[in-house]
Design a protein around this motif. Structure first.
Motif, PDB file in Angstrom:
ATOM      1  N   ARG A   1       4.751  14.690   8.444  1.00 13.00           N
ATOM      2  CA  ARG A   1       3.577  14.017   8.844  1.00 13.00           C
ATOM      3  C   ARG A   1       3.556  12.597   8.037  1.00 13.00           C
ATOM      4  O   ARG A   1       3.250  11.604   8.780  1.00 13.00           O
ATOM      5  N   ARG A   2       3.888  12.452   6.750  1.00 14.58           N
ATOM      6  CA  ARG A   2       3.801  11.270   5.965  1.00 14.58           C
ATOM      7  C   ARG A   2       5.171  10.278   6.819  1.00 14.58           C
ATOM      8  O   ARG A   2       4.822   9.173   6.876  1.00 14.58           O
TER       9      ARG A   2
ATOM     10  N   ASP B   1       8.132  15.230   4.000  1.00 16.36           N
ATOM     11  CA  ASP B   1       6.913  15.536   4.687  1.00 16.36           C
ATOM     12  C   ASP B   1       6.975  15.151   5.901  1.00 16.36           C
ATOM     13  O   ASP B   1       6.771  13.623   6.308  1.00 16.36           O
TER      14      ASP B   1
ATOM     15  N   VAL C   1       3.879   8.595   9.583  1.00 14.94           N
ATOM     16  CA  VAL C   1       3.065   7.307   9.425  1.00 14.94           C
ATOM     17  C   VAL C   1       4.020   6.311   8.993  1.00 14.94           C
ATOM     18  O   VAL C   1       3.491   5.331   9.500  1.00 14.94           O
TER      19      VAL C   1
ATOM     20  N   SER D   1       0.854  -1.304   0.076  1.00 14.03           N
ATOM     21  CA  SER D   1       0.127   0.214  -0.122  1.00 14.03           C
ATOM     22  C   SER D   1       0.906   1.382  -0.052  1.00 14.03           C
ATOM     23  O   SER D   1       2.038   1.206   0.037  1.00 14.03           O
ATOM     24  N   THR D   2       0.308   2.389  -0.103  1.00 12.59           N
ATOM     25  CA  THR D   2       0.945   3.747  -0.053  1.00 12.59           C
ATOM     26  C   THR D   2       0.857   4.177   1.684  1.00 12.59           C
ATOM     27  O   THR D   2       0.140   3.599   2.350  1.00 12.59           O
ATOM     28  N   VAL D   3       1.554   5.107   1.686  1.00 12.29           N
ATOM     29  CA  VAL D   3       1.831   5.732   2.933  1.00 12.29           C
ATOM     30  C   VAL D   3       0.352   6.081   3.315  1.00 12.29           C
ATOM     31  O   VAL D   3      -0.274   5.845   4.464  1.00 12.29           O
ATOM     32  N   ASP D   4      -0.372   6.748   2.736  1.00  9.80           N
ATOM     33  CA  ASP D   4      -1.625   7.079   2.924  1.00  9.80           C
ATOM     34  C   ASP D   4      -2.710   5.928   3.095  1.00  9.80           C
ATOM     35  O   ASP D   4      -3.715   6.189   3.951  1.00  9.80           O
ATOM     36  N   GLY D   5      -2.485   4.844   2.648  1.00 13.75           N
ATOM     37  CA  GLY D   5      -3.267   3.568   2.590  1.00 13.75           C
ATOM     38  C   GLY D   5      -3.204   3.116   4.031  1.00 13.75           C
ATOM     39  O   GLY D   5      -3.860   2.350   4.427  1.00 13.75           O
TER      40      GLY D   5
ATOM     41  N   GLN E   1      -2.831   5.061   7.024  1.00 14.22           N
ATOM     42  CA  GLN E   1      -3.089   6.066   7.916  1.00 14.22           C
ATOM     43  C   GLN E   1      -4.221   5.364   8.813  1.00 14.22           C
ATOM     44  O   GLN E   1      -5.188   4.768   8.345  1.00 14.22           O
TER      45      GLN E   1
END
Length: 103
Positions: A56-57, A54, A60, A21-25, A27
């Protein structure tokens, strides 16, 4: 290549548990083992790290692992980020956590 007999049953079973997954995935979720790829080898000094800086990323990325975290990256490039990755790479080195692979 794949062996003549195909992928061994044990490996097929283990791969069922792998999630990409991606970093956002990730979260708000955790996994036992997380492998983070930061492979962005910019040899030129002007090469940037993009979203890898970033905070924040990165937070995560580095906090989703319950038991194990593997970060794959080009240390000289990551060290150019004085705010986020540089301190992290220095911490990993100082604690003996860095593993360098031969080219």
């Amino acid at each position: 290549g794949v062996p003549a007999g195909g992928v061994p049953a044990a490996l097929r079973l283990a791969l069922r548990e792998v999630e990409v997954s991606t970093v956002d995935g990730f979260q708000g979720r955790e996994k036992d083992l997380v492998v983070v790829s930061c492979v962005r080898a910019n040899e030129m000094r002007r090469g940037g790290l993009g979203f890898l800086t970033d905070a924040r990323r990165v937070n995560v990325m580095l906090t989703r692992a319950r038991s194990g975290l593997i970060v794959v990256g080009h240390a000289p490039t990551l060290l150019r980020d004085a705010d986020v990755w540089g301190p992290w790479v220095h911490w990993a080195r100082d604690d003996g956590l860095e593993v360098q692979l031969p080219p």
